[in-house]
Design a protein around this motif. Structure first.
Motif, PDB file in Angstrom:
ATOM      1  N   ASP A 100       0.823  -1.205   0.000  1.00 41.90           N
ATOM      2  CA  ASP A 100       0.000   0.000   0.000  1.00 41.90           C
ATOM      3  C   ASP A 100       0.860   1.259   0.000  1.00 41.90           C
ATOM      4  OD1 ASP A 100      -2.355   1.407  -0.090  1.00 41.90           O
ATOM      5  OD2 ASP A 100      -2.615   1.484   2.085  1.00 41.90           O
ATOM      6  N   GLU A 101       1.924   1.243  -0.800  1.00 41.56           N
ATOM      7  CA  GLU A 101       2.806   2.397  -0.918  1.00 41.56           C
ATOM      8  C   GLU A 101       3.620   2.250  -2.196  1.00 41.56           C
ATOM      9  OE1 GLU A 101       6.741   1.684   1.481  1.00 41.56           O
ATOM     10  OE2 GLU A 101       5.035   1.179   2.768  1.00 41.56           O
ATOM     11  N   PRO A 102       4.157   3.345  -2.754  1.00 41.82           N
ATOM     12  CA  PRO A 102       4.996   3.242  -3.959  1.00 41.82           C
ATOM     13  C   PRO A 102       6.295   2.514  -3.651  1.00 41.82           C
ATOM     14  CG  PRO A 102       5.004   5.487  -3.090  1.00 41.82           C
ATOM     15  CD  PRO A 102       3.951   4.743  -2.320  1.00 41.82           C
ATOM     16  N   ILE A 103       6.794   1.782  -4.636  1.00 39.95           N
ATOM     17  CA  ILE A 103       7.997   0.964  -4.416  1.00 39.95           C
ATOM     18  C   ILE A 103       9.143   1.380  -5.321  1.00 39.95           C
ATOM     19  CG2 ILE A 103       6.626  -1.022  -3.668  1.00 39.95           C
ATOM     20  CD1 ILE A 103       7.069  -2.229  -6.451  1.00 39.95           C
ATOM     21  N   SER A 104       9.017   2.530  -5.955  1.00 40.27           N
ATOM     22  CA  SER A 104      10.036   2.939  -6.932  1.00 40.27           C
ATOM     23  C   SER A 104      11.392   3.179  -6.292  1.00 40.27           C
ATOM     24  CB  SER A 104       9.582   4.206  -7.668  1.00 40.27           C
ATOM     25  OG  SER A 104       9.288   5.238  -6.741  1.00 40.27           O
ATOM     26  N   ASP A 105      11.407   3.617  -5.025  1.00 38.27           N
ATOM     27  CA  ASP A 105      12.679   3.941  -4.370  1.00 38.27           C
ATOM     28  C   ASP A 105      13.166   2.824  -3.448  1.00 38.27           C
ATOM     29  OD1 ASP A 105      12.610   6.429  -5.590  1.00 38.27           O
ATOM     30  OD2 ASP A 105      11.498   7.354  -3.934  1.00 38.27           O
ATOM     31  N   ILE A 106      12.576   1.644  -3.542  1.00 33.71           N
ATOM     32  CA  ILE A 106      12.948   0.531  -2.669  1.00 33.71           C
ATOM     33  C   ILE A 106      13.808  -0.447  -3.452  1.00 33.71           C
ATOM     34  CG2 ILE A 106      12.096  -1.335  -1.205  1.00 33.71           C
ATOM     35  CD1 ILE A 106       9.543   0.180  -0.817  1.00 33.71           C
ATOM     36  N   SER A 107      14.911  -0.881  -2.857  1.00 37.41           N
ATOM     37  CA  SER A 107      15.783  -1.854  -3.519  1.00 37.41           C
ATOM     38  C   SER A 107      15.092  -3.218  -3.563  1.00 37.41           C
ATOM     39  CB  SER A 107      17.104  -1.974  -2.760  1.00 37.41           C
ATOM     40  OG  SER A 107      16.891  -2.539  -1.476  1.00 37.41           O
ATOM     41  N   ASP A 108      15.582  -4.091  -4.439  1.00 40.50           N
ATOM     42  CA  ASP A 108      14.992  -5.426  -4.576  1.00 40.50           C
ATOM     43  C   ASP A 108      15.080  -6.220  -3.284  1.00 40.50           C
ATOM     44  OD1 ASP A 108      14.294  -4.934  -7.140  1.00 40.50           O
ATOM     45  OD2 ASP A 108      15.994  -5.964  -8.056  1.00 40.50           O
ATOM     46  N   ARG A 109      16.167  -6.064  -2.553  1.00 41.69           N
ATOM     47  CA  ARG A 109      16.347  -6.796  -1.302  1.00 41.69           C
ATOM     48  C   ARG A 109      15.365  -6.286  -0.245  1.00 41.69           C
ATOM     49  NH1 ARG A 109      20.656  -9.868  -0.057  1.00 41.69           N
ATOM     50  NH2 ARG A 109      21.841  -8.911  -1.743  1.00 41.69           N
ATOM     51  N   GLU A 110      15.256  -4.968  -0.135  1.00 40.27           N
ATOM     52  CA  GLU A 110      14.326  -4.402   0.842  1.00 40.27           C
ATOM     53  C   GLU A 110      12.880  -4.691   0.467  1.00 40.27           C
ATOM     54  OE1 GLU A 110      13.218  -0.107   2.972  1.00 40.27           O
ATOM     55  OE2 GLU A 110      14.768  -0.222   1.416  1.00 40.27           O
ATOM     56  N   LEU A 111      12.576  -4.673  -0.836  1.00 37.80           N
ATOM     57  CA  LEU A 111      11.209  -4.952  -1.280  1.00 37.80           C
ATOM     58  C   LEU A 111      10.791  -6.359  -0.878  1.00 37.80           C
ATOM     59  CD1 LEU A 111       8.689  -4.124  -2.842  1.00 37.80           C
ATOM     60  CD2 LEU A 111       9.797  -4.933  -4.933  1.00 37.80           C
ATOM     61  N   HIS A 112      11.660  -7.331  -1.061  1.00 39.06           N
ATOM     62  CA  HIS A 112      11.330  -8.705  -0.661  1.00 39.06           C
ATOM     63  C   HIS A 112      11.119  -8.787   0.852  1.00 39.06           C
ATOM     64  CE1 HIS A 112      11.299 -13.047  -0.505  1.00 39.06           C
ATOM     65  NE2 HIS A 112      12.247 -12.998   0.408  1.00 39.06           N
ATOM     66  N   ALA A 113      12.003  -8.140   1.612  1.00 43.87           N
ATOM     67  CA  ALA A 113      11.865  -8.174   3.072  1.00 43.87           C
ATOM     68  C   ALA A 113      10.558  -7.544   3.515  1.00 43.87           C
ATOM     69  CB  ALA A 113      13.047  -7.450   3.717  1.00 43.87           C
ATOM     70  N   ARG A 114      10.154  -6.441   2.868  1.00 38.29           N
ATOM     71  CA  ARG A 114       8.911  -5.756   3.252  1.00 38.29           C
ATOM     72  C   ARG A 114       7.689  -6.588   2.909  1.00 38.29           C
ATOM     73  NH1 ARG A 114       9.652  -0.141   3.216  1.00 38.29           N
ATOM     74  NH2 ARG A 114       7.425   0.089   3.616  1.00 38.29           N
ATOM     75  N   VAL A 115       7.717  -7.246   1.745  1.00 39.05           N
ATOM     76  CA  VAL A 115       6.574  -8.078   1.340  1.00 39.05           C
ATOM     77  C   VAL A 115       6.397  -9.251   2.302  1.00 39.05           C
ATOM     78  CG1 VAL A 115       5.709  -9.649  -0.428  1.00 39.05           C
ATOM     79  CG2 VAL A 115       6.583  -7.417  -1.087  1.00 39.05           C
ATOM     80  N   VAL A 116       7.501  -9.949   2.606  1.00 41.29           N
ATOM     81  CA  VAL A 116       7.417 -11.073   3.536  1.00 41.29           C
ATOM     82  C   VAL A 116       6.946 -10.607   4.901  1.00 41.29           C
ATOM     83  CG1 VAL A 116       8.757 -12.832   4.756  1.00 41.29           C
ATOM     84  CG2 VAL A 116       9.144 -12.427   2.327  1.00 41.29           C
ATOM     85  N   SER A 117       7.422  -9.453   5.344  1.00 42.24           N
ATOM     86  CA  SER A 117       7.008  -8.909   6.633  1.00 42.24           C
ATOM     87  C   SER A 117       5.511  -8.630   6.662  1.00 42.24           C
ATOM     88  CB  SER A 117       7.795  -7.622   6.918  1.00 42.24           C
ATOM     89  OG  SER A 117       7.415  -7.063   8.156  1.00 42.24           O
ATOM     90  N   ARG A 118       4.973  -8.087   5.568  1.00 43.49           N
ATOM     91  CA  ARG A 118       3.534  -7.822   5.513  1.00 43.49           C
ATOM     92  C   ARG A 118       2.721  -9.122   5.480  1.00 43.49           C
ATOM     93  NH1 ARG A 118       1.745  -4.277   7.880  1.00 43.49           N
ATOM     94  NH2 ARG A 118      -0.217  -4.536   6.787  1.00 43.49           N
ATOM     95  N   LEU A 119       3.246 -10.147   4.814  1.00 39.26           N
ATOM     96  CA  LEU A 119       2.531 -11.418   4.779  1.00 39.26           C
ATOM     97  C   LEU A 119       2.435 -12.026   6.169  1.00 39.26           C
ATOM     98  CD1 LEU A 119       3.829 -13.134   1.519  1.00 39.26           C
ATOM     99  CD2 LEU A 119       1.911 -11.588   1.845  1.00 39.26           C
ATOM    100  N   VAL A 120       3.489 -11.874   6.970  1.00 39.52           N
ATOM    101  CA  VAL A 120       3.450 -12.373   8.344  1.00 39.52           C
ATOM    102  C   VAL A 120       2.391 -11.611   9.146  1.00 39.52           C
ATOM    103  CG1 VAL A 120       4.773 -12.669  10.467  1.00 39.52           C
ATOM    104  CG2 VAL A 120       5.852 -13.105   8.276  1.00 39.52           C
ATOM    105  N   VAL A 121       2.276 -10.314   8.920  1.00 37.12           N
ATOM    106  CA  VAL A 121       1.258  -9.520   9.623  1.00 37.12           C
ATOM    107  C   VAL A 121      -0.139  -9.933   9.181  1.00 37.12           C
ATOM    108  CG1 VAL A 121       0.334  -7.197   9.946  1.00 37.12           C
ATOM    109  CG2 VAL A 121       2.786  -7.581  10.026  1.00 37.12           C
ATOM    110  N   PHE A 122      -0.330 -10.213   7.879  1.00 38.50           N
ATOM    111  CA  PHE A 122      -1.636 -10.702   7.419  1.00 38.50           C
ATOM    112  C   PHE A 122      -2.003 -11.991   8.153  1.00 38.50           C
ATOM    113  CE2 PHE A 122      -0.983  -8.655   2.974  1.00 38.50           C
ATOM    114  CZ  PHE A 122      -1.339  -7.427   3.500  1.00 38.50           C
ATOM    115  N   ALA A 123      -1.023 -12.904   8.270  1.00 36.71           N
ATOM    116  CA  ALA A 123      -1.293 -14.167   8.960  1.00 36.71           C
ATOM    117  C   ALA A 123      -1.645 -13.923  10.422  1.00 36.71           C
ATOM    118  CB  ALA A 123      -0.080 -15.091   8.855  1.00 36.71           C
ATOM    119  N   PHE A 124      -0.967 -12.976  11.050  1.00 40.19           N
ATOM    120  CA  PHE A 124      -1.272 -12.669  12.453  1.00 40.19           C
ATOM    121  C   PHE A 124      -2.650 -12.043  12.598  1.00 40.19           C
ATOM    122  CE2 PHE A 124      -1.380  -9.317  15.704  1.00 40.19           C
ATOM    123  CZ  PHE A 124      -1.288 -10.107  16.844  1.00 40.19           C
TER     124      PHE A 124
END
Length: 306
Positions: free
Chosen positions: A121-145
């Motif tokens: 739910d935010e723009p990803i143009s300034d996020i590196s590929d490594r950080e983008l993956h970490a953020r997506v996985v982190s959000r998926l864990v929050v969805f599960a919680f």
């Protein structure tokens, strides 16, 4: 009865239930807006929060009390299942996750990036590929919680009343946050979504459930490292639910974070790589393995209690 409900959740984990949740969520949003209009307050005020959630929780408690013992408690079991599956039925975010994974595996990286932006739910143009993956996985864990462990924790503790309270309180705060975001865009200044008392209530609801989920996530990976990470983080009150759960998840993969501001981004794979794909595929297994631990504990409680 709780054991059978938990078992039904495990067996029917692919049940989407949006036809049940969407009309009720819409009606609850209208009820919350009506209360706010009558009180002339924002959706995130303490009075609106209490008056929008508590009458339905009290009504469910009275209904359970009235149905107790009727027809061998079969109506009560049906009500348990109905309330729990309503509380677990939020799947709109997981639709984006499914599309994201499909696009990724079809090598449509442009579409995968678009879906990742929807997940975050935010723009990803300034996020590196490594950080983008970490953020997506982190959000998926929050969805599960938010959509699984929070509801089931309070269900085990307080029954369907606890499950409904967890569900409605999260929905009320989500509605208030959407209103605050809209007003922020219109008025050009950052507005808080909820009163401090409402945020404190959410933190109280989250804290024990997040600690239990973090513990199960950690020990179902690498138990020794997971327990060490859990001991390090359990009383770090400033850690948000998302950060806490992500640190426990990483401990299950074998990484230990000792300081409060330690970042796990550098330890994650780069987006759109085979390692990242394996971690994403493993995440769902870790979540459901943790839920199976809850079911086993509930079964032991049923056996030894009776």
């Amino acid at each position: 009865m709780k054991f059978f409900v938990m078992l039904a959740v495990l067996l029917l984990r692919n049940f989407y239930g949006q036809k049940l949740t969407q009309p009720i969520d819409k009606a609850f949003g209208g009820w919350q807006a009506y209360i706010a209009k009558r009180l002339k307050q924002d959706l995130g005020s303490s009075a609106v929060f209490l008056l929008s959630c508590m009458p339905w929780v009290l009504l469910l408690w009275l209904l359970l009390w009235w149905l107790d013992g009727v027809y061998w408690s079969l109506p009560v079991l049906g009500l348990h299942l109905l309330v729990v599956f309503y509380a677990l039925g939020r799947r709109c975010d997981l639709v984006w996750v499914s599309r994201y994974m499909t696009a990724w595996r079809q090598a449509d990286f442009e579409a995968a990036g678009y879906y990742a932006a929807e997940i975050l739910d935010e723009p990803i143009s300034d996020i590196s590929d490594r950080e983008l993956h970490a953020r997506v996985v982190s959000r998926l864990v929050v969805f599960a919680f938010d959509r699984l462990f929070l509801v089931l924790f309070w269900y085990l503790l307080l029954g369907p009343v606890g499950a409904l309270l967890a569900r409605l309180s999260e929905q009320a705060i989500t509605n208030a946050r959407h209103q605050a975001n809209q007003l922020t865009v219109q008025e050009g200044e950052l507005l808080t979504c909820c009163d401090e008392q409402v945020i404190r209530f959410q933190q109280v609801m989250h804290w024990p459930a997040a600690r239990l989920m973090g513990l199960t996530l950690a020990v179902t990976g690498k138990p020794w490292l997971g327990l060490r990470q859990f001991v390090v983080d359990i009383f770090r009150w400033k850690l948000s639910t998302e950060v806490f759960l992500n640190r426990q998840l990483m401990a299950g993969y074998g990484w230990l974070c000792r300081t409060e501001d330690a970042s796990t981004v550098d330890q994650r794979p780069v987006m759109m790589t085979e390692a990242a794909d394996m971690e994403m595929a493993n995440l769902r297994e870790r979540v459901w393995r943790s839920l199976a631990v809850w079911v086993a504990v509930t079964a032991l409680g049923v056996i030894f209690w009776f």
